[in-house]
Design a protein around this motif. Structure first.
Motif, PDB file in Angstrom:
ATOM      1  N   GLU A 205       6.390 -46.645  -7.532  1.00 18.51           N
ATOM      2  CA  GLU A 205       5.385 -46.051  -6.645  1.00 18.51           C
ATOM      3  C   GLU A 205       5.826 -46.079  -5.190  1.00 18.51           C
ATOM      4  O   GLU A 205       5.455 -45.200  -4.393  1.00 18.51           O
ATOM      5  CB  GLU A 205       4.039 -46.782  -6.791  1.00 18.51           C
ATOM      6  N   GLU A 208       8.022 -43.090  -4.633  1.00 22.38           N
ATOM      7  CA  GLU A 208       7.225 -41.866  -4.628  1.00 22.38           C
ATOM      8  C   GLU A 208       6.467 -41.709  -3.323  1.00 22.38           C
ATOM      9  O   GLU A 208       6.390 -40.609  -2.755  1.00 22.38           O
ATOM     10  CB  GLU A 208       6.254 -41.880  -5.807  1.00 22.38           C
ATOM     11  N   ALA A 209       5.916 -42.812  -2.817  1.00 21.01           N
ATOM     12  CA  ALA A 209       5.209 -42.761  -1.537  1.00 21.01           C
ATOM     13  C   ALA A 209       6.163 -42.431  -0.395  1.00 21.01           C
ATOM     14  O   ALA A 209       5.823 -41.672   0.516  1.00 21.01           O
ATOM     15  CB  ALA A 209       4.517 -44.102  -1.266  1.00 21.01           C
ATOM     16  N   MET A 212       6.912 -38.722  -0.476  1.00 21.34           N
ATOM     17  CA  MET A 212       5.770 -37.959   0.018  1.00 21.34           C
ATOM     18  C   MET A 212       5.689 -38.005   1.535  1.00 21.34           C
ATOM     19  O   MET A 212       5.223 -37.049   2.178  1.00 21.34           O
ATOM     20  CB  MET A 212       4.477 -38.488  -0.604  1.00 21.34           C
ATOM     21  N   ASP A 213       6.156 -39.100   2.128  1.00 27.83           N
ATOM     22  CA  ASP A 213       6.153 -39.222   3.588  1.00 27.83           C
ATOM     23  C   ASP A 213       7.363 -38.567   4.227  1.00 27.83           C
ATOM     24  O   ASP A 213       7.528 -38.614   5.457  1.00 27.83           O
ATOM     25  CB  ASP A 213       6.108 -40.695   3.998  1.00 27.83           C
TER      26      ASP A 213
END
Length: 320
Positions: A205, A208-209, A212-213
């Protein structure tokens, strides 16, 4: 109608709980102690007693056959002023630095690539772990041919690009580079597996974060992967320090035919004479078991100091 007065009931006195006494103490579990006793018996016989005897021996002069002669602290005093011992420390530290830092870098890169691979993961892991389970003597013999002056693969590659040959096993820096290369090749795969285990504990995770940033691969590595791998990095660094500072077989096999001085001389100008090689030279070439024991305890002190320094450096960065 007359009421009957209530009679006071006597208080209920609770009896003390029965005292539980252990039955026969350790005799109740003798079979469990007997099951684990072989390890401790072997450790005492082949670990604790030899270590204690080596400490006792370091305060004596002994050639291995005659009677021991009390020497007190004189051998440790000579050890502090022994230029050959300090030279072996310098050789060991240089070889350790030339081997450890490239090895850690290559192992981490390899682990990241293995972690990203989807197919044939187990094949890759086996291939990278194979050098560590191969005999060091066999590896050293192969590397002796690779770094040969006249017919070595490395010099053939240098000539192919227009460079001059290098007498790898006959020059001080060439000897150190050859030994360090052997140690790097031997331990990259093993430490890559350790790093891979650390990488697989990082939650996906977080990556993935980061994606996304808008974080790129380098930012993800330095901001997520590397900080969370610090415990694994500390383990690899300490283990590499302990094993690297105790290197013996690599130099002994690579350089045994390059000098007529001694089997444990470390090649020309003693450039490959590590601390453990110097210990073997004093003990088995000079038959000075007392001074050899003092050298062994000096090696132990050097390894402990360097392990503490590495541990403190990594921990300090973690605290910052």
């Amino acid at each position: 109608m007359a009421t009957v007065p209530a009679l006071d009931k006597p208080p209920v006195v609770l009896a003390d709980p029965p005292t539980v006494r252990p039955r026969n103490g350790w005799r109740k579990y003798w079979h469990l102690y007997a099951a684990i006793s072989p390890f401790y018996l072997l450790f005492i016989a082949f670990g604790l007693i030899p270590v204690g005897f080596s400490l006792y021996l370091s305060f004596h002069r002994w050639d291995g056959l005659g009677s021991m002669e009390w020497a007190g602290l004189s051998q440790y005093q000579y050890l502090v002023s022994d230029s050959d011992f300090w030279s072996s420390i310098g050789n060991t530290i240089i070889i350790w630095a030339l081997a450890t830092f490239p090895m850690i870098f290559l192992a981490m890169v390899t682990a990241v690539m293995l972690n990203a691979a989807v197919r044939f993961k187990n094949v890759y892991r086996f291939a990278y772990f194979l050098p560590n389970v191969t005999s060091v003597v066999a590896i050293a013999i192969v590397f002796g041919s690779v770094f040969s002056t006249n017919f070595g693969l490395v010099n053939a590659l240098l000539q192919a690009v227009g460079l001059d040959q290098v007498a790898w096993l006959n020059t001080p820096w060439g000897i150190k580079v050859a030994i360090a290369t052997l140690m790097t090749w031997q331990w990259v795969g093993y430490n890559a597996i350790i790093f891979l285990a650390g990488l697989q504990t990082i939650p996906s995770e977080l990556y993935e974060a980061a994606r996304m940033d808008g974080a790129g691969p380098l930012q993800t590595f330095f901001r997520i992967t590397l900080p969370l791998l610090r415990p694994t990095l500390l383990f690899v660094l300490v283990v590499s320090t302990v094993t690297g500072l105790q290197s013996f077989t690599e130099a002994q096999v690579l350089l045994q035919n390059t000098s007529n001085d001694s089997t444990f001389s470390g090649g020309p100008d003693h450039a490959g004479r590590t601390m453990v090689l110097y210990f073997f030279q004093q003990t088995f070439d000079n038959n000075d078991f007392g001074y050899g024991a003092a050298v062994a305890w000096g090696i132990f002190l050097v390894v402990v100091i360097f392990s503490i320094i590495n541990w403190r450096l990594v921990q300090r960065r973690d605290e910052d």
